[in-house]
Design an enzyme around this catalytic site. Sequence first.
Site, PDB file in Angstrom:
ATOM      1  N   LYS A 177       0.838  -1.192   0.129  1.00  0.00           N
ATOM      2  CA  LYS A 177      -0.034  -0.065  -0.203  1.00  0.00           C
ATOM      3  C   LYS A 177       0.900   1.117   0.012  1.00  0.00           C
ATOM      4  CE  LYS A 177      -3.783  -2.779   0.895  1.00  0.00           C
ATOM      5  NZ  LYS A 177      -4.877  -2.750  -0.219  1.00  0.00           N
ATOM      6  N   HIS A 181      -6.184 -13.745  -7.423  1.00  0.00           N
ATOM      7  CA  HIS A 181      -7.041 -12.787  -6.922  1.00  0.00           C
ATOM      8  C   HIS A 181      -8.593 -12.852  -7.387  1.00  0.00           C
ATOM      9  CE1 HIS A 181      -8.574  -8.842  -5.347  1.00  0.00           C
ATOM     10  NE2 HIS A 181      -7.608  -8.955  -4.712  1.00  0.00           N
TER      11      HIS A 181
END
Length: 475
Positions: free
Chosen positions: A175, A294
């Site tokens: 992040k 994912h």
Amino acid sequence: MPAQTESKTTTEFKAGVKDYKITYYTPDYKVSDTDVLAAFRMTPQTGVTPEECGAAVAAESSTGTWTTVWTDGLTQLDRYKGRCYDIEPVYGECDQYIAYIAYPIELFEEGSVTNLLTSIVGNVFGFKALRALRLEDLRIPACYLKSFWGPPHGIEVERDKLCKYGRGLLGCTIKPKLGLSAKNYGRAVYECLRGGLDFTKDDENVTSQAFMRWRDRFLFCAEAIYKAQKESGEVKGHYLNVTAGNCEEMYKRADYAVKLGVPIIMHDFLTGGFTANTSLSNYCRNNGLLLHIHRAMHAVIDRQRNHGIHFRVLAKTLRMSGGDHLHSGTVVGKLEGDRAGTYGFINLMRQNLIYRDRACGVYFAQDWCGLASLMPVASGGIHVWHMPALLDIFGDDTCFQFGGGTLGHPWGNASGAVANRVALEACTQARNEGKSLVKYGADIIREACKYSRELAAACDVWKEVTFNFDTVDKL
């Protein structure tokens, strides 16, 4: 009402419209071992009987159309049609029913998840006679399942490649997910890996944007992996996202990952598509790469209780299409997840034989015929206080994928990784000693804080962070 059947090969053709249930509702049908079975949750429109709705679903997802056609007489309709063989009301719900439908195996192309889903869910969900429709589960017969290669490697082979046994794996999504330069991105990867994580991860949004082109990211991440491996003596990896706008570009990125010698790549299987995913899985099997999957876009499909496709079906079809990891929620984190339902689909991801268990939402027994296992990835809003619950729910054959729960540590990424690793090893040791993680989880974490300043700091930061919201899709 007793079933009515009609053979088109012996009955004179009569144009017009007739009720679906005359042909497709067959409650006396005996299910064959070679049938593909489906359980649909139906909400009929006012005035439409459940039998007519169930028959309509069977018809529109197999051989039927809205009117009688003369070409029915050119085939064996009874051989190829789907059959609604049972209907049951949903307990506690008004005007909802579970329709069980059997499809002959001849309707499906071998080794093609794309064709399987196109047939079963491709058109029927827009049918006007239904207010809502949801595919709850599938039973794939052994003879059809054996036409699929499945995961490139599976859990056992992955552990051998990593030389890591007896504990869950740890990961971290870098992040902020967008905006970092490739060099700073690689630095964040290195700090996490040297702190004790096994993997770091590209977020699903990260592909090849102007601020960080894919080739630059791959290079800096590979540098971080090799540096962390040298310092730690452990095998490390980063899920390099090779999802692209076309398959040619996807393969180009996968080829570059192979040249760099990294152990794992990543694909967004729903936005990328099952055809691309199956092709990439075969590539990974042939080139020794692990494949992290994912599930971006899944909640659009699976979150609503009355309409869509349950995640257990997506997990099942992904195991057939191929992948070594699959994101599966956390129950305790920030993302949607019912505990009983989660138990159901993580078992079907990892085990070879699944028994019918309605308490966990499993409508059919499933024999995977030795198809390689699929590792669940628990990810989404988790931190060190969640570790006892995560280990209790998921067990060892799981990757616990942190993000903010690593990178949000007040002392930086490496300290966050240390805190994650200490918490996991403390909980694993306590469980192995016979302690209840449910009853003593918080005490286990507090005790471990005495020996790790990094864990103590993390516990102080996130001691009041919870995500206590009602689950939308629960059993």
